[in-house]
Scaffold this motif. Structure first.
Motif, PDB file in Angstrom:
ATOM      1  N   SER A 266      -4.507  -0.944   0.923  1.00 10.69           N
ATOM      2  CA  SER A 266      -3.256  -1.741   1.334  1.00 10.69           C
ATOM      3  C   SER A 266      -4.143  -3.470   1.429  1.00 10.69           C
ATOM      4  O   SER A 266      -4.951  -3.545   2.083  1.00 10.69           O
ATOM      5  CB  SER A 266      -2.895  -1.332   2.698  1.00 10.69           C
ATOM      6  OG  SER A 266      -2.138  -2.510   3.256  1.00 10.69           O
TER       7      SER A 266
ATOM      8  N   LYS B 215      -4.819  -6.348   7.127  1.00 16.30           N
ATOM      9  CA  LYS B 215      -5.900  -5.961   6.731  1.00 16.30           C
ATOM     10  C   LYS B 215      -6.992  -6.674   6.505  1.00 16.30           C
ATOM     11  O   LYS B 215      -6.528  -7.772   6.450  1.00 16.30           O
ATOM     12  CB  LYS B 215      -5.599  -4.899   5.374  1.00 16.30           C
ATOM     13  CG  LYS B 215      -4.519  -3.975   5.533  1.00 16.30           C
ATOM     14  CD  LYS B 215      -4.719  -2.939   6.471  1.00 16.30           C
ATOM     15  CE  LYS B 215      -3.931  -1.739   6.210  1.00 16.30           C
ATOM     16  NZ  LYS B 215      -2.805  -1.229   6.955  1.00 16.30           N
TER      17      LYS B 215
ATOM     18  N   ASP C  19      -6.353   7.950   1.064  1.00 23.29           N
ATOM     19  CA  ASP C  19      -5.734   6.612   1.541  1.00 23.29           C
ATOM     20  C   ASP C  19      -6.765   5.894   1.968  1.00 23.29           C
ATOM     21  O   ASP C  19      -7.472   6.010   3.097  1.00 23.29           O
ATOM     22  CB  ASP C  19      -4.864   7.026   2.696  1.00 23.29           C
ATOM     23  CG  ASP C  19      -4.152   5.869   3.243  1.00 23.29           C
ATOM     24  OD1 ASP C  19      -4.575   4.934   3.233  1.00 23.29           O
ATOM     25  OD2 ASP C  19      -3.138   6.127   4.089  1.00 23.29           O
TER      26      ASP C  19
ATOM     27  N   GLY D 282       0.802  -1.238  -0.212  1.00 27.92           N
ATOM     28  CA  GLY D 282       0.001   0.066   0.014  1.00 27.92           C
ATOM     29  C   GLY D 282       0.850   1.437  -0.057  1.00 27.92           C
ATOM     30  O   GLY D 282       0.753   2.269  -0.554  1.00 27.92           O
TER      31      GLY D 282
HETATM   32  C1  LIG Z   1      -1.400  -0.291   6.298  1.00 27.95           C
HETATM   33  C2  LIG Z   1      -1.629   1.244   5.823  1.00 27.95           C
HETATM   34  C3  LIG Z   1      -1.041   2.049   4.813  1.00 27.95           C
HETATM   35  C4  LIG Z   1       0.149   1.198   4.217  1.00 27.95           C
HETATM   36  O1  LIG Z   1      -0.035  -0.090   3.555  1.00 27.95           O
HETATM   37  P1  LIG Z   1       1.256  -1.149   3.569  1.00 27.95           P
HETATM   38  O2  LIG Z   1       0.238  -2.149   2.639  1.00 27.95           O
HETATM   39  O3  LIG Z   1       1.349  -1.810   4.776  1.00 27.95           O
HETATM   40  O4  LIG Z   1       2.242  -0.534   2.916  1.00 27.95           O
HETATM   41  C5  LIG Z   1      -1.086   3.327   4.396  1.00 27.95           C
HETATM   42  N1  LIG Z   1      -1.946   3.938   5.040  1.00 27.95           N
HETATM   43  C6  LIG Z   1      -2.642   3.476   5.971  1.00 27.95           C
HETATM   44  C7  LIG Z   1      -3.766   4.294   6.624  1.00 27.95           C
HETATM   45  C8  LIG Z   1      -2.750   2.103   6.488  1.00 27.95           C
HETATM   46  O5  LIG Z   1      -3.336   1.670   7.508  1.00 27.95           O
END
Ligand SMILES: *Cc1c(COP(=O)(O)O)cnc(C)c1O
Length: 363
Positions: A178, A183, A154, A57
Protein backbone atom coordinates in the motif's frame (compact mmCIF):
# COMPACT_ATOMS: atom_id res chain seq x y z
CA UNK A 1 -0.11 21.96 18.23
CA UNK A 2 -1.69 18.53 18.15
CA UNK A 3 0.55 15.59 17.24
CA UNK A 4 -1.03 12.91 15.08
CA UNK A 5 0.07 9.29 15.04
CA UNK A 6 1.54 9.82 11.59
CA UNK A 7 2.25 12.55 9.06
CA UNK A 8 2.72 12.04 5.34
CA UNK A 9 6.25 12.57 4.01
CA UNK A 10 6.13 14.92 1.02
CA UNK A 11 8.67 16.26 -1.47
CA UNK A 12 9.12 20.03 -1.72
CA UNK A 13 6.37 21.83 -3.61
CA UNK A 14 8.91 22.81 -6.29
CA UNK A 15 10.08 19.23 -6.77
CA UNK A 16 6.52 18.03 -7.29
CA UNK A 17 5.80 20.88 -9.72
CA UNK A 18 8.88 19.98 -11.77
CA UNK A 19 7.73 16.36 -11.86
CA UNK A 20 4.21 17.15 -13.10
CA UNK A 21 5.12 20.02 -15.49
CA UNK A 22 5.41 17.70 -18.54
CA UNK A 23 1.78 16.64 -18.01
CA UNK A 24 0.73 20.14 -19.14
CA UNK A 25 2.40 19.39 -22.50
CA UNK A 26 1.27 15.80 -22.93
CA UNK A 27 -2.27 16.13 -21.50
CA UNK A 28 -1.94 12.44 -20.64
CA UNK A 29 -3.06 12.14 -17.03
CA UNK A 30 -3.76 8.43 -16.64
CA UNK A 31 -3.89 5.06 -18.47
CA UNK A 32 -0.31 4.00 -17.74
CA UNK A 33 1.36 7.24 -18.84
CA UNK A 34 5.06 8.05 -18.61
CA UNK A 35 5.09 8.77 -14.84
CA UNK A 36 3.28 5.49 -14.17
CA UNK A 37 5.68 3.51 -16.33
CA UNK A 38 8.70 5.20 -14.73
CA UNK A 39 7.45 4.42 -11.20
CA UNK A 40 6.66 0.80 -12.05
CA UNK A 41 10.15 0.37 -13.56
CA UNK A 42 11.84 2.02 -10.57
CA UNK A 43 10.02 -0.29 -8.15
CA UNK A 44 10.85 -3.39 -10.21
CA UNK A 45 14.48 -2.40 -10.10
CA UNK A 46 14.42 -1.68 -6.38
CA UNK A 47 12.57 -4.82 -5.37
CA UNK A 48 14.02 -7.24 -7.92
CA UNK A 49 10.63 -8.70 -8.89
CA UNK A 50 7.60 -8.05 -11.08
CA UNK A 51 5.52 -5.07 -9.93
CA UNK A 52 2.04 -4.10 -11.11
CA UNK A 53 0.77 -0.78 -9.78
CA UNK A 54 -2.78 -0.25 -8.55
CA UNK A 55 -4.96 2.67 -7.47
CA UNK A 56 -4.63 1.52 -3.83
CA UNK A 57 -3.50 -1.38 -1.69
CA UNK A 58 -6.99 -2.75 -1.18
CA UNK A 59 -7.66 -3.12 -4.91
CA UNK A 60 -4.21 -4.68 -5.26
CA UNK A 61 -5.28 -7.29 -2.66
CA UNK A 62 -8.54 -8.03 -4.47
CA UNK A 63 -6.76 -8.20 -7.83
CA UNK A 64 -4.06 -10.53 -6.46
CA UNK A 65 -6.67 -12.89 -5.02
CA UNK A 66 -8.41 -12.88 -8.39
CA UNK A 67 -5.18 -13.37 -10.35
CA UNK A 68 -4.24 -16.38 -8.21
CA UNK A 69 -7.48 -17.96 -9.53
CA UNK A 70 -8.75 -19.14 -6.18
CA UNK A 71 -12.07 -20.97 -6.62
CA UNK A 72 -15.13 -19.17 -5.24
CA UNK A 73 -16.21 -20.40 -1.82
CA UNK A 74 -12.67 -21.52 -1.01
CA UNK A 75 -11.31 -21.09 2.51
CA UNK A 76 -8.43 -18.72 3.16
CA UNK A 77 -6.38 -19.02 6.33
CA UNK A 78 -5.59 -15.54 7.58
CA UNK A 79 -5.15 -13.33 10.63
CA UNK A 80 -7.73 -11.16 12.40
CA UNK A 81 -4.89 -8.98 13.79
CA UNK A 82 -4.72 -6.65 10.79
CA UNK A 83 -6.31 -3.68 9.08
CA UNK A 84 -9.86 -4.54 8.00
CA UNK A 85 -8.88 -4.39 4.31
CA UNK A 86 -7.23 -7.84 4.50
CA UNK A 87 -10.42 -9.55 5.66
CA UNK A 88 -12.69 -7.44 3.42
CA UNK A 89 -10.70 -8.35 0.28
CA UNK A 90 -11.07 -12.07 1.01
CA UNK A 91 -14.82 -11.75 1.63
CA UNK A 92 -15.40 -9.43 -1.34
CA UNK A 93 -13.69 -12.00 -3.62
CA UNK A 94 -16.27 -14.60 -2.54
CA UNK A 95 -13.80 -16.49 -0.34
CA UNK A 96 -14.17 -17.48 3.31
CA UNK A 97 -11.67 -16.20 5.89
CA UNK A 98 -10.63 -18.80 8.45
CA UNK A 99 -8.93 -17.04 11.35
CA UNK A 100 -5.65 -18.41 12.65
CA UNK A 101 -3.86 -17.10 15.73
CA UNK A 102 -0.69 -14.98 15.69
CA UNK A 103 2.67 -15.29 17.45
CA UNK A 104 2.97 -13.38 20.70
CA UNK A 105 6.53 -12.25 19.92
CA UNK A 106 5.71 -10.30 16.75
CA UNK A 107 2.00 -10.48 15.92
CA UNK A 108 2.46 -12.37 12.64
CA UNK A 109 0.50 -15.48 11.61
CA UNK A 110 1.55 -18.45 13.75
CA UNK A 111 2.68 -21.28 11.45
CA UNK A 112 1.99 -23.75 14.29
CA UNK A 113 -1.72 -22.92 14.06
CA UNK A 114 -2.16 -23.29 10.31
CA UNK A 115 -2.24 -27.03 9.65
CA UNK A 116 -5.09 -27.89 11.99
CA UNK A 117 -7.27 -25.36 10.10
CA UNK A 118 -6.66 -26.86 6.65
CA UNK A 119 -9.65 -28.66 5.11
CA UNK A 120 -10.36 -29.92 1.59
CA UNK A 121 -11.84 -26.46 0.89
CA UNK A 122 -8.69 -24.52 1.84
CA UNK A 123 -7.19 -22.71 -1.14
CA UNK A 124 -4.77 -20.11 0.22
CA UNK A 125 -2.95 -18.55 3.16
CA UNK A 126 -3.00 -14.74 3.54
CA UNK A 127 -0.51 -13.68 6.27
CA UNK A 128 0.29 -10.05 7.12
CA UNK A 129 3.74 -8.60 7.91
CA UNK A 130 2.19 -6.53 10.73
CA UNK A 131 4.12 -3.34 11.58
CA UNK A 132 6.76 -4.57 9.12
CA UNK A 133 7.47 -7.66 11.28
CA UNK A 134 8.31 -10.32 8.73
CA UNK A 135 6.26 -13.54 8.78
CA UNK A 136 7.98 -16.91 9.08
CA UNK A 137 7.96 -17.40 5.34
CA UNK A 138 9.99 -20.63 5.34
CA UNK A 139 7.50 -22.49 7.51
CA UNK A 140 4.44 -20.97 5.84
CA UNK A 141 5.85 -21.85 2.43
CA UNK A 142 6.55 -25.45 3.38
CA UNK A 143 3.02 -25.93 4.77
CA UNK A 144 1.55 -24.35 1.64
CA UNK A 145 3.64 -26.60 -0.62
CA UNK A 146 2.65 -29.71 1.30
CA UNK A 147 -1.05 -28.90 0.84
CA UNK A 148 -0.99 -27.24 -2.58
CA UNK A 149 -2.04 -23.82 -1.27
CA UNK A 150 -1.26 -20.34 -2.61
CA UNK A 151 0.40 -17.78 -0.33
CA UNK A 152 -0.48 -14.09 -0.67
CA UNK A 153 1.27 -11.72 1.72
CA UNK A 154 -0.35 -8.49 2.81
CA UNK A 155 2.91 -6.53 2.89
CA UNK A 156 1.17 -3.14 3.19
CA UNK A 157 3.31 -2.37 6.28
CA UNK A 158 6.56 -3.78 4.96
CA UNK A 159 7.79 -1.52 2.15
CA UNK A 160 11.50 -0.92 2.69
CA UNK A 161 12.00 -3.78 5.17
CA UNK A 162 14.98 -6.02 4.50
CA UNK A 163 15.71 -9.47 5.86
CA UNK A 164 19.24 -10.82 5.53
CA UNK A 165 19.87 -7.75 3.36
CA UNK A 166 17.12 -8.68 0.86
CA UNK A 167 13.78 -6.95 0.18
CA UNK A 168 10.80 -8.79 1.71
CA UNK A 169 8.23 -7.40 -0.72
CA UNK A 170 8.32 -10.38 -3.06
CA UNK A 171 7.71 -13.31 -0.72
CA UNK A 172 4.95 -15.81 -1.43
CA UNK A 173 3.15 -16.37 -4.73
CA UNK A 174 2.44 -12.65 -4.53
CA UNK A 175 2.65 -9.81 -2.01
CA UNK A 176 0.69 -6.59 -1.98
CA UNK A 177 1.90 -3.14 -0.99
CA UNK A 178 0.00 0.00 0.00
CA UNK A 179 1.23 3.48 -0.89
CA UNK A 180 -1.51 5.21 1.10
CA UNK A 181 -0.66 8.60 2.62
CA UNK A 182 -0.25 6.95 6.05
CA UNK A 183 2.40 4.49 4.85
CA UNK A 184 6.20 4.99 4.81
CA UNK A 185 6.22 5.43 1.04
CA UNK A 186 3.21 7.15 -0.45
CA UNK A 187 1.64 8.02 -3.78
CA UNK A 188 -1.25 9.71 -1.86
CA UNK A 189 -3.41 6.66 -2.65
CA UNK A 190 -1.75 3.75 -4.37
CA UNK A 191 -0.62 0.17 -4.15
CA UNK A 192 1.06 -2.67 -6.00
CA UNK A 193 1.22 -6.40 -6.42
CA UNK A 194 4.76 -7.87 -6.31
CA UNK A 195 5.39 -11.35 -7.72
CA UNK A 196 7.81 -13.58 -9.60
CA UNK A 197 5.56 -15.71 -11.84
CA UNK A 198 5.32 -13.80 -15.13
CA UNK A 199 1.98 -15.53 -15.79
CA UNK A 200 0.24 -13.32 -13.23
CA UNK A 201 0.99 -10.15 -15.09
CA UNK A 202 -1.73 -10.28 -17.75
CA UNK A 203 -4.42 -11.20 -15.24
CA UNK A 204 -3.41 -8.33 -12.94
CA UNK A 205 -3.37 -5.87 -15.84
CA UNK A 206 -6.79 -7.12 -16.96
CA UNK A 207 -8.13 -6.55 -13.48
CA UNK A 208 -6.65 -3.05 -13.42
CA UNK A 209 -7.93 -1.83 -16.79
CA UNK A 210 -11.27 -3.45 -17.70
CA UNK A 211 -9.63 -6.45 -19.39
CA UNK A 212 -8.87 -4.19 -22.32
CA UNK A 213 -5.86 -5.46 -24.30
CA UNK A 214 -5.92 -2.92 -27.12
CA UNK A 215 -8.35 -0.62 -28.91
CA UNK A 216 -10.40 -3.46 -30.35
CA UNK A 217 -9.89 -6.28 -27.87
CA UNK A 218 -11.39 -6.78 -24.45
CA UNK A 219 -10.57 -10.27 -23.23
CA UNK A 220 -11.48 -10.35 -19.52
CA UNK A 221 -14.14 -8.97 -17.16
CA UNK A 222 -11.84 -6.50 -15.42
CA UNK A 223 -12.45 -3.47 -13.25
CA UNK A 224 -10.73 -0.09 -13.06
CA UNK A 225 -7.90 0.27 -10.57
CA UNK A 226 -5.35 2.43 -12.36
CA UNK A 227 -2.85 4.68 -10.60
CA UNK A 228 -2.96 8.12 -12.28
CA UNK A 229 -0.07 10.32 -13.35
CA UNK A 230 -0.30 12.71 -10.39
CA UNK A 231 -0.10 9.81 -7.96
CA UNK A 232 2.82 8.27 -9.86
CA UNK A 233 4.60 11.65 -9.90
CA UNK A 234 4.23 11.91 -6.11
CA UNK A 235 5.68 8.38 -5.88
CA UNK A 236 8.69 9.21 -8.07
CA UNK A 237 9.45 12.27 -5.92
CA UNK A 238 9.02 10.39 -2.65
CA UNK A 239 11.18 7.51 -3.88
CA UNK A 240 14.14 9.93 -4.23
CA UNK A 241 13.92 10.68 -0.50
CA UNK A 242 12.99 7.22 0.71
CA UNK A 243 16.35 6.19 2.23
CA UNK A 244 16.48 9.44 4.19
CA UNK A 245 12.90 8.93 5.47
CA UNK A 246 13.63 5.32 6.47
CA UNK A 247 16.84 6.36 8.26
CA UNK A 248 14.99 9.04 10.24
CA UNK A 249 12.22 6.62 11.15
CA UNK A 250 14.77 4.02 12.33
CA UNK A 251 16.58 6.65 14.39
CA UNK A 252 13.35 7.76 16.09
CA UNK A 253 12.48 4.13 16.82
CA UNK A 254 15.88 3.56 18.43
CA UNK A 255 15.44 6.67 20.57
CA UNK A 256 11.96 5.60 21.69
CA UNK A 257 13.42 2.23 22.68
CA UNK A 258 16.06 3.96 24.81
CA UNK A 259 13.49 6.17 26.52
CA UNK A 260 11.26 3.20 27.34
CA UNK A 261 14.05 0.79 28.29
CA UNK A 262 13.72 -1.45 31.35
CA UNK A 263 10.09 -0.72 32.02
CA UNK A 264 7.69 -3.55 32.79
CA UNK A 265 4.40 -1.65 32.41
CA UNK A 266 4.95 -0.71 28.78
CA UNK A 267 7.41 -2.25 26.34
CA UNK A 268 8.27 -1.67 22.69
CA UNK A 269 6.75 -4.32 20.43
CA UNK A 270 8.11 -6.66 19.15
CA UNK A 271 9.72 -7.47 22.48
CA UNK A 272 12.70 -9.13 20.81
CA UNK A 273 13.21 -7.81 17.29
CA UNK A 274 14.64 -10.26 14.72
CA UNK A 275 18.31 -9.27 14.32
CA UNK A 276 18.36 -10.29 10.62
CA UNK A 277 15.56 -7.80 9.84
CA UNK A 278 16.25 -4.17 9.04
CA UNK A 279 13.01 -2.41 9.97
CA UNK A 280 11.37 0.37 7.96
CA UNK A 281 10.28 2.19 11.13
CA UNK A 282 6.72 2.26 9.80
CA UNK A 283 5.09 2.07 13.24
CA UNK A 284 6.08 2.23 16.86
CA UNK A 285 3.74 -0.13 18.72
CA UNK A 286 4.08 -0.52 22.47
CA UNK A 287 2.57 -3.29 24.54
CA UNK A 288 1.08 -2.53 27.96
CA UNK A 289 0.77 -4.90 30.87
CA UNK A 290 -3.03 -4.81 30.54
CA UNK A 291 -5.91 -3.28 28.62
CA UNK A 292 -6.73 -0.84 31.41
CA UNK A 293 -3.22 0.66 31.27
CA UNK A 294 -3.40 0.82 27.47
CA UNK A 295 -6.73 2.62 27.49
CA UNK A 296 -5.58 4.99 30.25
CA UNK A 297 -2.41 5.84 28.32
CA UNK A 298 -4.43 6.44 25.17
CA UNK A 299 -6.73 8.82 27.06
CA UNK A 300 -3.81 10.63 28.74
CA UNK A 301 -2.08 11.16 25.40
CA UNK A 302 -5.35 12.39 23.83
CA UNK A 303 -5.79 14.84 26.70
CA UNK A 304 -2.30 16.19 25.98
CA UNK A 305 -3.12 16.64 22.28
CA UNK A 306 -1.18 13.55 21.17
CA UNK A 307 -2.87 11.12 18.81
CA UNK A 308 -2.01 7.47 19.38
CA UNK A 309 -3.83 4.59 17.71
CA UNK A 310 -5.25 1.34 19.08
CA UNK A 311 -3.98 -0.46 16.03
CA UNK A 312 -5.35 -3.19 15.76
CA UNK A 313 -8.35 -2.96 17.96
CA UNK A 314 -10.84 -4.54 17.58
CA UNK A 315 -9.82 -7.70 15.72
CA UNK A 316 -11.39 -7.76 12.24
CA UNK A 317 -13.30 -10.91 13.27
CA UNK A 318 -15.05 -8.81 15.97
CA UNK A 319 -16.08 -5.95 13.71
CA UNK A 320 -19.78 -5.19 13.31
CA UNK A 321 -19.94 -6.35 9.71
CA UNK A 322 -18.57 -9.80 10.61
CA UNK A 323 -19.83 -10.44 14.13
CA UNK A 324 -22.12 -13.46 14.06
CA UNK A 325 -21.58 -13.96 10.30
CA UNK A 326 -18.09 -15.46 10.25
CA UNK A 327 -16.57 -18.04 12.52
CA UNK A 328 -14.38 -15.80 14.74
CA UNK A 329 -11.86 -18.64 15.19
CA UNK A 330 -9.88 -19.34 18.34
CA UNK A 331 -7.26 -16.58 18.47
CA UNK A 332 -6.45 -15.85 22.12
CA UNK A 333 -3.00 -14.39 21.38
CA UNK A 334 -4.38 -11.98 18.77
CA UNK A 335 -7.15 -11.01 21.20
CA UNK A 336 -4.65 -10.38 23.99
CA UNK A 337 -2.29 -8.29 21.81
CA UNK A 338 -5.21 -6.30 20.43
CA UNK A 339 -6.30 -5.34 23.96
CA UNK A 340 -2.83 -4.21 25.06
CA UNK A 341 -1.22 -2.60 22.02
CA UNK A 342 -0.93 1.08 21.15
CA UNK A 343 0.87 2.73 18.23
CA UNK A 344 2.69 5.93 19.18
CA UNK A 345 3.35 8.87 16.85
CA UNK A 346 6.23 8.13 14.47
CA UNK A 347 7.29 10.19 11.45
CA UNK A 348 10.25 12.27 10.31
CA UNK A 349 9.99 15.70 11.91
CA UNK A 350 9.15 14.49 15.42
CA UNK A 351 11.65 16.10 17.78
CA UNK A 352 13.58 14.84 20.78
CA UNK A 353 11.26 17.02 22.91
CA UNK A 354 8.19 15.35 21.35
CA UNK A 355 9.52 11.87 22.12
CA UNK A 356 10.44 12.81 25.69
CA UNK A 357 7.02 14.34 26.25
CA UNK A 358 5.21 11.27 24.86
CA UNK A 359 7.30 8.87 26.97
CA UNK A 360 6.93 11.02 30.10
CA UNK A 361 3.14 10.85 29.78
CA UNK A 362 3.27 7.08 29.21
CA UNK A 363 5.59 6.34 32.09
C1 LIG B 1 -3.13 0.21 4.45
C2 LIG B 1 -3.41 -1.24 4.49
C3 LIG B 1 -4.16 -1.90 3.48
C4 LIG B 1 -4.93 -1.18 2.43
O1 LIG B 1 -4.19 -0.31 1.66
P1 LIG B 1 -4.88 0.98 1.00
O2 LIG B 1 -3.80 1.50 0.12
O3 LIG B 1 -5.26 1.92 2.11
O4 LIG B 1 -6.06 0.52 0.23
C5 LIG B 1 -4.27 -3.27 3.53
N1 LIG B 1 -3.72 -3.99 4.52
C6 LIG B 1 -3.02 -3.41 5.52
C7 LIG B 1 -2.41 -4.26 6.57
C8 LIG B 1 -2.88 -2.02 5.55
O5 LIG B 1 -2.22 -1.44 6.57
Amino acid sequence: MRLEVTRTSMPSFEEFCDEIRPLWDSHILTNMGSEHEALEAALRERLGCEVTLFANGHLALEAALEALELPAGGEVITTPFTFVSTTHAIVRRGLRPVFCDVRSQDGTLDPAGIESLITERTVAIVPVHVYGNVCDDERIRSIANRHGLKVLYDAAHAFGVRRGGLPVEALGDASILSFHATKVFSTVEGGAVCYRAAGLRQRLEDSRNFGIRDKEHCEAVGGNAKLNEFQAAMGLCNLRHLEEVLAQRRALTARYRELLADNLEVQPFPLEPDASVQSNGAYFPVLFRGQEQRDAAYAALEAAGIGARKYFWPLTSDMGCYRGKLDPGHTPVARDLSARILCLPLYPGLTEADLRNICRILL
